[in-house]
Design a protein around this motif. Structure first.
Motif, PDB file in Angstrom:
ATOM      1  N   ARG A   1     -19.245  -2.694  18.415  1.00 30.07           N
ATOM      2  CA  ARG A   1     -20.024  -1.852  17.509  1.00 30.07           C
ATOM      3  C   ARG A   1     -19.560  -2.147  16.091  1.00 30.07           C
ATOM      4  NH1 ARG A   1     -16.634   2.350  16.194  1.00 30.07           N
ATOM      5  NH2 ARG A   1     -14.926   2.640  17.650  1.00 30.07           N
TER       6      ARG A   1
ATOM      7  N   THR B   1      -8.136  -3.477  17.560  1.00 33.96           N
ATOM      8  CA  THR B   1      -9.390  -4.236  17.495  1.00 33.96           C
ATOM      9  C   THR B   1     -10.391  -3.824  18.578  1.00 33.96           C
ATOM     10  OG1 THR B   1      -8.491  -5.994  18.879  1.00 33.96           O
ATOM     11  CG2 THR B   1      -8.246  -6.262  16.511  1.00 33.96           C
ATOM     12  N   LEU B   2      -9.931  -3.044  19.558  1.00 38.98           N
ATOM     13  CA  LEU B   2     -10.858  -2.577  20.597  1.00 38.98           C
ATOM     14  C   LEU B   2     -11.583  -1.299  20.186  1.00 38.98           C
ATOM     15  CD1 LEU B   2      -8.454  -3.218  23.574  1.00 38.98           C
ATOM     16  CD2 LEU B   2     -10.667  -4.312  23.325  1.00 38.98           C
ATOM     17  N   THR B   3     -10.956  -0.515  19.305  1.00 40.88           N
ATOM     18  CA  THR B   3     -11.518   0.803  18.966  1.00 40.88           C
ATOM     19  C   THR B   3     -11.756   0.999  17.469  1.00 40.88           C
ATOM     20  OG1 THR B   3      -9.328   1.762  18.702  1.00 40.88           O
ATOM     21  CG2 THR B   3     -10.293   1.855  20.913  1.00 40.88           C
TER      22      THR B   3
ATOM     23  N   ALA C   1      -6.610  -8.588  21.396  1.00 37.46           N
ATOM     24  CA  ALA C   1      -7.474  -7.464  21.799  1.00 37.46           C
ATOM     25  C   ALA C   1      -6.559  -6.264  21.971  1.00 37.46           C
ATOM     26  CB  ALA C   1      -8.205  -7.797  23.096  1.00 37.46           C
TER      27      ALA C   1
ATOM     28  N   ASN D   1     -11.492  -9.003  12.604  1.00 36.81           N
ATOM     29  CA  ASN D   1     -11.353  -9.139  14.055  1.00 36.81           C
ATOM     30  C   ASN D   1     -11.786  -7.863  14.764  1.00 36.81           C
ATOM     31  OD1 ASN D   1      -9.756 -11.255  12.913  1.00 36.81           O
ATOM     32  ND2 ASN D   1      -8.874 -11.539  14.956  1.00 36.81           N
ATOM     33  N   SER D   2     -12.572  -8.020  15.825  1.00 38.51           N
ATOM     34  CA  SER D   2     -13.037  -6.846  16.556  1.00 38.51           C
ATOM     35  C   SER D   2     -13.461  -7.239  17.964  1.00 38.51           C
ATOM     36  CB  SER D   2     -14.236  -6.213  15.835  1.00 38.51           C
ATOM     37  OG  SER D   2     -14.767  -5.165  16.614  1.00 38.51           O
ATOM     38  N   TYR D   3     -13.138  -6.377  18.901  1.00 36.18           N
ATOM     39  CA  TYR D   3     -13.668  -6.494  20.261  1.00 36.18           C
ATOM     40  C   TYR D   3     -14.467  -5.229  20.600  1.00 36.18           C
ATOM     41  CZ  TYR D   3     -10.518 -10.435  21.296  1.00 36.18           C
ATOM     42  OH  TYR D   3      -9.870 -11.647  21.309  1.00 36.18           O
ATOM     43  N   ALA D   4     -14.830  -4.448  19.590  1.00 35.50           N
ATOM     44  CA  ALA D   4     -15.329  -3.095  19.820  1.00 35.50           C
ATOM     45  C   ALA D   4     -16.815  -3.044  20.190  1.00 35.50           C
ATOM     46  CB  ALA D   4     -15.079  -2.221  18.601  1.00 35.50           C
TER      47      ALA D   4
END
Lengths: 91, 417
Positions: B306, A70-72, A47, B301-304
């Motif tokens: 959106r 991966t957060l933005t 993350a 991979n994403s934690y966004a």
């Protein structure tokens, strides 16, 4: 999200295919079961800022190494992945 | 409180001003027998079954935001048990049976609606594959009907049957499948679990694990202080890797974003849940009239929380291929949830190598339909320390042993599932 290919310039995401985390390195043929299991199945699943492999199938068909958060979804660097295409780009 | 026709009448006659809170917003105690991390559907269902089936009531559910703020509030509400592989077939049918009695069990209206789920097929090969899956279901006592073109035309005359590239040839129908109101599922479990003494603790983020000298997990560090626990269960969906990392575990999981979409409300059109077999598109119509639909994960991979445009375009193309007239319907909203995509597309419900820590993860797309079943078998694991027979194959080490459950036959790559 748009990716700036070092060969083709900025292109829309649909031209690219994702392979995954660029960090794991294929182990040697005699590396043993644990190492292979780790390489094939386990993931850091970061993350934050992650280095990834992408394929530009809708453009130059080169493999790229993309540094992305991966957060933005913010992309901080794109470079050619190791191989013939990468050598060509660095000339 | 207990809901009944009389409580409804009483509240209605007093102007709906005297409804009681449906669950207690508890403050943490020093210690619980079981602490569940994650106040989504799975975590709350686990707490409810621990209390109601296994008699363990000294239980806390810790949620970093408010309950239902994660994937429980971000899904397309479909429930079904049309799976073909050993391990999945029995488990999802267990879950389906629990859906069918959920509202009575919880004394809560979750709007469970068995309006039917149909998977359309578009080629001879796909018909054969669906026939095989339907036979597998029926052998296992699950309802399935293979419909031919005439039957589909009768049920859904609005489809584009003249599509030259992807002609609809028929479909596999599970009449007991359908939809449920996702928020009400969360609220219902919270209501019922709280009534049996479970503490539901919101705005409580787990920041670390407390371990004894042998490495056993004996509690959690949280944003609201240290909480002791006999056992700790993780049910945190897209954040599984991050929470497991605090216990030094690496998981066979990648987090990906899955988008879903809702259109403006239109008159009743779609009778049940419908999936487009030639691409990836699934749609149902909510009770308010909006078309609720989705398709693939974004694939990286994403934690966004959106998504991005290419998948939105792909999903809408799938919808247009089936029903060209929905091109005139406006999109009302879109959202993305974070899935933990496992390497074979199937869930993991198991003890971890860390003593005292239990894992419920890897639901990929399919977490919502599994909610009651997941809670039931995870509660069994936490209470008895042995897997429930319907979840015995959801092992953490199945990738090492080769006992994978790859329902789609796609291989070891999360973005293919």
């Amino acid at each position: 999200m748009r990716i700036t290919c070092p060969f083709c310039g900025e292109r829309e995401l649909g031209e690219f295919t994702y392979l995954g985390d660029a960090k794991p390195v294929r182990p040697a043929a005699d590396a043993g079961e644990d190492v292979v299991y780790d390489y094939v199945y386990l993931r850091d699943n970061i993350a934050g800022v992650m280095s990834e492999n992408w394929y530009h199938g809708g453009g130059c068909r080169a493999w790229l190494k993309v540094t992305r958060n991966t957060l933005t979804h913010e992309i901080s660097a794109v470079e050619a992945a190791a191989g013939a295409g990468a050598r060509q780009a660095s000339k | 409180m207990k809901y009944s026709i009389f409580s409804l009448a009483r509240a209605a006659l007093s102007g709906h001003k005297n409804w009681q809170r449906t669950w207690r917003d508890a403050t943490p105690k020093d210690r619980y027998d079981v602490v569940i991390i994650g106040g989504g559907g799975h975590g709350l269902a686990t707490a409810w079954f621990l209390a109601s089936e296994y008699g363990i009531r000294n239980v806390a559910v810790l949620e970093k935001g408010w309950i239902g703020s994660g994937n429980a509030g971000r899904n397309t509400t479909i429930i079904r048990s049309n799976y073909g592989l050993p391990g999945n077939t029995g488990f999802y049918e267990l879950s389906m049976k629990l859906w069918e009695r959920m509202e009575q069990d919880l004394n809560y209206n979750a709007m469970v609606s068995q309006r039917g789920v149909i998977n359309l097929y578009h080629s001879d090969a796909q018909r054969d594959a669906y026939a095989r899956r339907g036979n597998t279901m029926r052998i296992n006592g699950i309802d399935a009907e293979l419909l031919d073109l005439a039957a589909v035309k009768k049920m859904m005359p609005f489809l584009n049957f003249d599509n030259a590239r992807f002609p609809v040839q028929g479909g596999l129908l599970q009449r007991r499948g359908g939809t449920a109101r996702h928020d009400a599922v969360v609220w219902g479990y919270a209501h019922a679990a709280s009534g049996l003494g479970v503490d539901i603790i919101q705005n409580c983020e787990v920041t670390g694990f407390v371990r004894d000298t042998n490495g056993k997990v004996t509690g959690v560090e949280t944003s609201r202080g240290r909480i002791g626990a006999g056992k700790v269960g993780m049910a945190v969906a897209g954040s599984s890797s991050r929470v497991a990392d605090m216990a030094g575990l690496r998981l066979p999981i990648e987090s990906h974003v899955l988008q879903a979409f809702v259109s403006e409300a239109i008159k009743p059109l779609i009778p049940g849940v419908m999936t487009f077999g030639a691409g990836h598109f699934y749609v149902s119509q909510s009770d308010k009239g909006g078309l609720v639909f989705g398709g693939d994960i974004d694939g990286y991979n994403s934690y966004a929380q959106r998504g991005n445009m290419p998948v939105m375009e792909d999903v809408c193309e799938g919808g247009m291929a089936l029903m060209p007239m929905i091109g005139r319907v406006r999109l009302l909203r879109q959202w993305g949830g974070i899935m933990d995509m496992s390497m074979d597309g199937s869930p993991i419900i198991d003890k971890t190598p860390v003593d005292g820590l239990y894992l419920n993860a890897g639901w990929c797309y399919g977490g919502f339909k599994a909610t009651p079943g997941s809670g039931f078998v995870f509660a069994h694991l936490l209470a008895r320390d042995t897997p429930h027979e319907e979840a015995a194959r959801f092992r953490l080490d199945r990738f090492r042993t080769g006992a994978m459950i790859d329902e789609k036959g796609q291989g070891a790559q999360p973005n293919l599932h």
